[in-house]
Design a protein around this motif. Structure first.
Motif, PDB file in Angstrom:
ATOM      1  N   GLY A 672       0.822  -1.212   0.000  1.00  0.00           N
ATOM      2  CA  GLY A 672       0.000   0.000   0.000  1.00  0.00           C
ATOM      3  C   GLY A 672       0.854   1.258   0.000  1.00  0.00           C
ATOM      4  O   GLY A 672       2.098   1.208   0.005  1.00  0.00           O
ATOM      5  N   ASP A 673       0.175   2.397   0.023  1.00  0.00           N
ATOM      6  CA  ASP A 673       0.869   3.686   0.077  1.00  0.00           C
ATOM      7  C   ASP A 673       1.467   3.906   1.459  1.00  0.00           C
ATOM      8  O   ASP A 673       0.799   3.658   2.486  1.00  0.00           O
ATOM      9  CB  ASP A 673      -0.095   4.821  -0.246  1.00  0.00           C
ATOM     10  CG  ASP A 673      -0.576   4.769  -1.689  1.00  0.00           C
ATOM     11  OD1 ASP A 673       0.036   4.039  -2.485  1.00  0.00           O
ATOM     12  OD2 ASP A 673      -1.570   5.443  -1.995  1.00  0.00           O
ATOM     13  N   GLN A 674       2.687   4.406   1.496  1.00  0.00           N
ATOM     14  CA  GLN A 674       3.400   4.599   2.756  1.00  0.00           C
ATOM     15  C   GLN A 674       3.895   6.038   2.865  1.00  0.00           C
ATOM     16  O   GLN A 674       4.447   6.603   1.926  1.00  0.00           O
ATOM     17  CB  GLN A 674       4.585   3.639   2.858  1.00  0.00           C
ATOM     18  CG  GLN A 674       5.279   3.651   4.227  1.00  0.00           C
ATOM     19  CD  GLN A 674       6.406   2.639   4.292  1.00  0.00           C
ATOM     20  OE1 GLN A 674       7.151   2.470   3.330  1.00  0.00           O
ATOM     21  NE2 GLN A 674       6.536   1.955   5.422  1.00  0.00           N
ATOM     22  N   ILE A 675       3.668   6.629   4.057  1.00  0.00           N
ATOM     23  CA  ILE A 675       4.180   7.973   4.340  1.00  0.00           C
ATOM     24  C   ILE A 675       5.622   7.837   4.801  1.00  0.00           C
ATOM     25  O   ILE A 675       5.924   7.090   5.743  1.00  0.00           O
ATOM     26  CB  ILE A 675       3.339   8.671   5.415  1.00  0.00           C
ATOM     27  CG1 ILE A 675       1.887   8.830   4.948  1.00  0.00           C
ATOM     28  CG2 ILE A 675       3.927  10.033   5.761  1.00  0.00           C
ATOM     29  CD1 ILE A 675       0.959   9.379   6.006  1.00  0.00           C
ATOM     30  N   VAL A 676       6.519   8.565   4.122  1.00  0.00           N
ATOM     31  CA  VAL A 676       7.949   8.450   4.404  1.00  0.00           C
ATOM     32  C   VAL A 676       8.517   9.836   4.683  1.00  0.00           C
ATOM     33  O   VAL A 676       8.259  10.795   3.947  1.00  0.00           O
ATOM     34  CB  VAL A 676       8.697   7.812   3.214  1.00  0.00           C
ATOM     35  CG1 VAL A 676      10.205   7.747   3.485  1.00  0.00           C
ATOM     36  CG2 VAL A 676       8.149   6.424   2.921  1.00  0.00           C
ATOM     37  N   LEU A 677       9.305   9.932   5.754  1.00  0.00           N
ATOM     38  CA  LEU A 677      10.016  11.170   6.085  1.00  0.00           C
ATOM     39  C   LEU A 677      11.406  11.092   5.480  1.00  0.00           C
ATOM     40  O   LEU A 677      12.158  10.151   5.745  1.00  0.00           O
ATOM     41  CB  LEU A 677      10.091  11.345   7.598  1.00  0.00           C
ATOM     42  CG  LEU A 677      10.938  12.510   8.125  1.00  0.00           C
ATOM     43  CD1 LEU A 677      10.363  13.843   7.662  1.00  0.00           C
ATOM     44  CD2 LEU A 677      11.030  12.474   9.645  1.00  0.00           C
ATOM     45  N   LEU A 701      -7.981  10.905   0.616  1.00  0.00           N
ATOM     46  CA  LEU A 701      -6.661  11.424   0.280  1.00  0.00           C
ATOM     47  C   LEU A 701      -6.379  12.750   0.978  1.00  0.00           C
ATOM     48  O   LEU A 701      -5.240  13.039   1.356  1.00  0.00           O
ATOM     49  CB  LEU A 701      -6.532  11.591  -1.229  1.00  0.00           C
ATOM     50  CG  LEU A 701      -5.172  12.078  -1.738  1.00  0.00           C
ATOM     51  CD1 LEU A 701      -4.066  11.102  -1.355  1.00  0.00           C
ATOM     52  CD2 LEU A 701      -5.212  12.284  -3.249  1.00  0.00           C
ATOM     53  N   PHE A 702      -7.416  13.575   1.181  1.00  0.00           N
ATOM     54  CA  PHE A 702      -7.194  14.862   1.839  1.00  0.00           C
ATOM     55  C   PHE A 702      -6.715  14.671   3.267  1.00  0.00           C
ATOM     56  O   PHE A 702      -5.905  15.452   3.768  1.00  0.00           O
ATOM     57  CB  PHE A 702      -8.461  15.725   1.795  1.00  0.00           C
ATOM     58  CG  PHE A 702      -9.704  15.062   2.302  1.00  0.00           C
ATOM     59  CD1 PHE A 702     -10.053  15.122   3.636  1.00  0.00           C
ATOM     60  CD2 PHE A 702     -10.524  14.347   1.435  1.00  0.00           C
ATOM     61  CE1 PHE A 702     -11.195  14.514   4.107  1.00  0.00           C
ATOM     62  CE2 PHE A 702     -11.678  13.731   1.899  1.00  0.00           C
ATOM     63  CZ  PHE A 702     -12.010  13.808   3.246  1.00  0.00           C
ATOM     64  N   ASN A 703      -7.172  13.614   3.946  1.00  0.00           N
ATOM     65  CA  ASN A 703      -6.678  13.363   5.300  1.00  0.00           C
ATOM     66  C   ASN A 703      -5.292  12.721   5.283  1.00  0.00           C
ATOM     67  O   ASN A 703      -4.545  12.823   6.261  1.00  0.00           O
ATOM     68  CB  ASN A 703      -7.660  12.495   6.082  1.00  0.00           C
ATOM     69  CG  ASN A 703      -8.676  13.337   6.846  1.00  0.00           C
ATOM     70  OD1 ASN A 703      -8.517  14.553   6.970  1.00  0.00           O
ATOM     71  ND2 ASN A 703      -9.711  12.711   7.370  1.00  0.00           N
ATOM     72  N   MET A 708       0.293  13.905   6.647  1.00  0.00           N
ATOM     73  CA  MET A 708       1.676  14.151   6.225  1.00  0.00           C
ATOM     74  C   MET A 708       2.159  15.516   6.707  1.00  0.00           C
ATOM     75  O   MET A 708       3.285  15.650   7.201  1.00  0.00           O
ATOM     76  CB  MET A 708       1.768  14.058   4.701  1.00  0.00           C
ATOM     77  CG  MET A 708       1.488  12.672   4.143  1.00  0.00           C
ATOM     78  SD  MET A 708       1.333  12.664   2.341  1.00  0.00           S
ATOM     79  CE  MET A 708       3.008  13.030   1.841  1.00  0.00           C
ATOM     80  N   ALA A 709       1.305  16.516   6.577  1.00  0.00           N
ATOM     81  CA  ALA A 709       1.680  17.850   7.046  1.00  0.00           C
ATOM     82  C   ALA A 709       1.896  17.861   8.551  1.00  0.00           C
ATOM     83  O   ALA A 709       2.837  18.481   9.058  1.00  0.00           O
ATOM     84  CB  ALA A 709       0.604  18.862   6.657  1.00  0.00           C
ATOM     85  N   ALA A 710       1.016  17.167   9.283  1.00  0.00           N
ATOM     86  CA  ALA A 710       1.146  17.108  10.740  1.00  0.00           C
ATOM     87  C   ALA A 710       2.427  16.396  11.148  1.00  0.00           C
ATOM     88  O   ALA A 710       3.116  16.814  12.094  1.00  0.00           O
ATOM     89  CB  ALA A 710      -0.070  16.402  11.336  1.00  0.00           C
ATOM     90  N   ALA A 711       2.761  15.323  10.439  1.00  0.00           N
ATOM     91  CA  ALA A 711       3.995  14.595  10.748  1.00  0.00           C
ATOM     92  C   ALA A 711       5.212  15.476  10.526  1.00  0.00           C
ATOM     93  O   ALA A 711       6.141  15.499  11.345  1.00  0.00           O
ATOM     94  CB  ALA A 711       4.082  13.343   9.885  1.00  0.00           C
ATOM     95  N   ALA A 712       5.224  16.225   9.422  1.00  0.00           N
ATOM     96  CA  ALA A 712       6.348  17.116   9.144  1.00  0.00           C
ATOM     97  C   ALA A 712       6.462  18.198  10.210  1.00  0.00           C
ATOM     98  O   ALA A 712       7.561  18.514  10.686  1.00  0.00           O
ATOM     99  CB  ALA A 712       6.175  17.744   7.761  1.00  0.00           C
TER     100      ALA A 712
END
Length: 902
Positions: A672-677, A701-703, A708-712
């Protein structure tokens, strides 16, 4: 233009309390209409320039755009418009009050003859009054015979302006501490119209009122106010003090004076500023005469009679147990010149510009009252007599600055023994900041040998005799005071994360707050839901403006702040604080256009950009790399840029990471799609999107973007990867954790989503989610998708049509409702425009099959639920989320009760 008035008309005045759309610094914004003067620049106004400079000669020093003194005068002669003149006049009027401000600009609004005048201020009351007076002056000089300018007297109004400026200004002591705090980059805010000041933010805050601080002991202040108790404590500690006793009657005062031995001093037990003090009383008659005034000045009716110690009057300032300054106080007096009478000499002395009323200036005007006249007479003079050259005539017996006295700096002349005595006295009373009054022949010799002693210990001592001595060097006494509250290295600010954008602000703010609460921070958060302190909603309202931000920064529990920053608050008052450590900009899309002069999406982006401009060099801006308007904000950030992007081929993000920058990206993989820093070459996986509750299995997708923004932002604010992962996985979109933000519930087998969606970009995102909601069911089943939609009445007509059109592309059936507040539109007008757009889409073979208007929000909710069958999806775009949620619970409970009964 002949029908237009030849005068400036102020349409609106706004005060920005922090970075804003027009200026990084606090500013006053006046929108003015110059009418027929649009065709009459200053070179066409006879005598205007001469008259203006005659009244305000300081304008000759204004550089304007020329970069040299006299530049503004050149513009006046060449011809400039009166709006520009009003800007410079407002700045100069403030300057006459001692407020040195040079920031200002005047720009056309795009409407003929209408200008925005923006200029800086130090005090908002002074700044706004200066603007109004400037406009009146300019109008008067253009034409003094109009009804609006009839009877205008600039000198009288300017004098009234100066008096108001002096009244609202901080006293010398408060200003000295404030200047020191500002020099150290300690934030501050005024908490009332007087001198109560908060230094620092949240948990690090300290407060001052004049020279009392948060560290000042209330008990010590009470002790210092009781002069008899103070004397007993000091005497018990072996410190030199005069013999004394407390009395309540004049007869008892006479008895005590006789017992102590003349000469004596009579003064109120709990007075201040030297009021009611009579010294060197040598007989019973003088004691009786002095008693009444001392009694009147005593708050509790007690009078102190003590032995008179001869010598000079010294004030020793002790801060934190250490002597920091010593001043010799000389009573109010005049020096004869052989020409002028005593009265004339007083007038000459009071004409000194350093003298004012009370504590407003560094010296106080000498007041000639009955006591002063009697004292002059006791010295062998009448007020009309002319003293000889160099002959001193006293007008007060005490050396208080508040009665017109002067000060001489003696800081480096005092004998060490006297310094030790003063420091010990402050410790005995328990004051962190104390003014020790010494009476002795010479401060350079030990008082135990020369005679003399401590006659008073003062809480909240004034600083002006030390910061602005009449003779000698100024002492920077505010430094040790600020050191007490903020020792070197101690923090004064709390981290601030500001989140803005057209959509997703509240959800992103809540995720960031959730991450840091789990770490153990006491998070203060503002959003459209209200003000939340440590996970407790303390105010329920739209709290996305600067006033709410100030409330959070004033809370003494908060050690981390997350602010949702809305367009309206920035345009209304600015940010309300000076800078944010992390700025997050999610997106910029057409919304609220046509309001407050913001007519294009590019102008809206400039408004949102304010939070990026408020990032210091040590801070970060988290920007959406997929939104060109947001990406362009990188040019206006002093700190580092951190990108987030859902597009795998975003070249700008790739180049940024290759150069060692930070970014949060979305990578597709087998699972699946993964959020990566990404940080340079390091790649740190955070979470699979389908495992995050707020993404509904990755369909919203908006969430995903909000997460992603919150993680950054959390990473920039110091959270470690484990805490970020844990926070993302545990944050849900339940009504109780994020009310009105994609709250999913089930009522009678019907899937119901409650969301604040109210504009076209949000509807596009929500529609994409609705299209994917049932994709797991395959192509056989086809549940209904029912939407209840609305928007605010202050949107443009076309925005409302577009909302209806977009909704009709995704829902099978639509109910159009309206908010309780029409925001300037008649009942039903907004719904009709949305209906028009939906019908248009329907005519173009859109998805929608049925559209109906039901204006009431609760009634529309009921009908939508009646239309739906088990398995269907109902999306409620709400205004009053709580009321709608309660109605859903009621519908579910009634249905359950009916089933149980059956």
């Amino acid at each position: 233009m002949t029908d237009l008035p030849r005068a400036i008309t102020i349409r609106e005045t706004r005060v920005y309390r922090g970075p804003n759309y027009h200026s990084y610094d606090p500013a006053v914004h006046m929108t003015v209409d110059i009418g027929a003067l649009e065709s009459e620049p200053t070179d066409l106004l006879p005598g205007f320039t001469e008259g203006l400079v005659a009244l305000l000669p300081g304008l000759a020093e204004h550089q304007c755009s020329r970069g040299r003194d006299g530049g503004f005068l050149e513009r006046l002669v060449e011809g400039t418009w009166v709006g520009h003149v009003a800007e410079h006049t407002a700045l100069e009027i403030q300057r006459t009050a001692g407020h040195e401000i040079t920031r200002g600009k005047t720009r056309s609004t795009g409407e003929v003859g209408v200008y925005s005048i923006v200029y800086g201020y130090l005090d908002e009351t002074v700044g706004t009054l200066a603007g109004k007076l400037a406009v009146r002056l300019v109008n008067y000089l253009v034409d003094p015979n109009t009804e609006a300018t009839h009877g205008f007297d600039f000198h009288a109004e300017h004098e009234a302006f100066l008096l108001t400026s002096q009244r609202v200004a901080f006293g010398p002591s408060t200003q000295a501490i404030l200047d020191e705090a500002i020099a150290r980059d300690i934030p501050w805010q005024r908490m009332n119209s007087a001198s109560l000041i908060q230094l620092g933010h949240g948990v690090h805050q300290q407060r001052i009122r004049a020279t009392m601080t948060s560290l000042t002991s209330s008990l010590a202040v009470d002790i210092a106010s009781d002069k008899e108790l103070t004397n007993r404590l000091l005497a018990a500690a072996g410190l030199p003090v005069p013999a004394s006793d407390v009395v309540r009657t004049v007869d008892r005062a006479v008895d005590v004076a006789a017992s102590i031995g003349y000469p004596v001093v009579v003064k109120p037990l709990d007075g201040n500023h030297g009021r009611g003090v009579a010294i060197n009383l040598r007989n019973e008659a003088e004691v009786r005469a002095a008693f009444d005034e001392a009694y009147d000045q005593s708050r509790r009716g007690y009078v102190l009679v003590e032995s008179f110690v001869t010598g000079k009057d010294y004030r020793v300032l002790v801060v934190g147990g250490n002597m920091v300054a010593i001043a010799e106080r000389v009573p109010a007096h005049v020096i004869g010149d052989g020409i002028h009478s005593v009265t004339e000499l007083v007038d000459i002395t009071n004409s000194d510009p350093r003298r004012g009323v009370g504590h407003e200036k560094v010296l106080t005007r000498i007041e000639v009252n009955n006591g002063a006249i009697e004292l002059v007479r006791a010295q062998g003079f009448e007020m009309t007599d002319v003293p000889k050259v160099a002959e001193m005539v006293k007008l007060a017996l005490t050396g208080n600055m508040s009665t017109g006295g002067i000060s001489i700096d003696r800081t480096f002349e005092a004998h060490p023994d006297n310094v030790d005595i003063a420091e010990e006295a402050a410790r005995v009373v328990g004051l962190d900041i104390a003014g020790i009054d010494f009476i002795c022949p010479d401060i350079t010799a030990p008082v135990r040998e020369t005679g003399g002693g401590i006659c008073e210990v003062n809480a909240a001592p004034g600083f002006r005799m030390h910061t602005h001595p009449t003779i000698g060097e100024a002492q920077y006494v505010a430094k040790p005071v600020v050191d007490l509250m903020f020792p070197p290295g101690a923090p004064s600010r709390i981290p601030i994360v500001a989140v803005t954008g057209t959509n997703g602000k509240t959800t992103t703010s809540r995720i960031i707050g959730h991450i840091f609460r789990a770490i153990g921070k006491k998070v203060g958060m503002t959003s459209t839901d209200g003000v939340v302190i440590d996970d407790r909603l303390v105010i329920r309202s739209d709290a996305s403006g600067p006033r709410s931000a100030k409330m959070v920064l004033q809370n003494p529990r908060v050690d981390f702040a997350v602010f949702e920053v809305a367009r309206g608050g920035i345009l209304r008052e600015g940010l309300g604080y000076t800078r944010n450590d992390v700025a997050v900009v999610l997106n910029v899309a057409p919304d609220h256009l046509g309001l407050r002069g913001i007519d294009t999406v590019e102008q809206l982006a400039r408004v949102k950009r304010v939070v990026v401009e408020a990032v210091p060099k040590s801070g970060s801006a988290v920007l959406n790399a997929d939104d060109p308007l947001v990406a362009d904000m990188r040019r206006h950030c002093s700190g580092e840029i951190v990108w987030f992007s859902v597009k795998p081929d975003n070249r700008m993000v790739a180049d940024h990471s290759r150069r060692g920058g930070k970014a949060v990206i979305l990578e597709k993989g087998e699972l699946g799609d993964q959020i990566v820093l990404v940080h340079g070459r390091r790649r740190m996986p955070l979470a699979y999107t389908h495992l995050l509750p707020i993404t509904f299995g990755g369909k919203a997708l908006f969430n995903v973007q909000n997460a992603m923004a919150a993680a950054a932002a959390a990473y920039c604010a110091g959270a470690n990867l484990h805490d970020i992962r844990s926070g993302l996985r545990s944050f849900t979109s339940s009504f109780y954790q994020a009310p009105g933000r994609m709250n999913l519930t089930e009522v009678q087998g019907i899937k119901v989503i409650v969301d604040y969606c109210h504009n076209v970009p949000a509807m596009e995102a929500l529609g994409a989610f609705v299209d994917r909601f049932f994709e797991d069911l395959g192509s056989i089943e086809r549940p209904q998708k029912i939407g209840v939609i609305a928007t605010a009445g202050d949107r443009r007509d076309q925005d409302m049509r577009d909302l209806g059109y977009e909704a009709a592309k995704h829902f099978d059936r639509i109910i159009i409702r309206e908010d309780e507040r029409g925001r300037g539109r008649k009942l039903g007008a907004t719904a009709d425009l949305i209906l028009e757009g939906a019908r248009h889409c329907q005519a173009e073979a859109g998805r929608v099959k049925e559209v109906e208007i039901v204006l009431d929000e609760i009634e529309s909710t009921k009908i939508a639920m009646q239309w739906a069958n088990p398995g269907d999806l109902v999306v409620l775009c709400v205004d009053r989320a709580r009321a709608v949620w309660d109605e859903l619970q009621l519908i579910g409970n009634l249905a359950q009760a009916g089933t149980d009964e059956t």
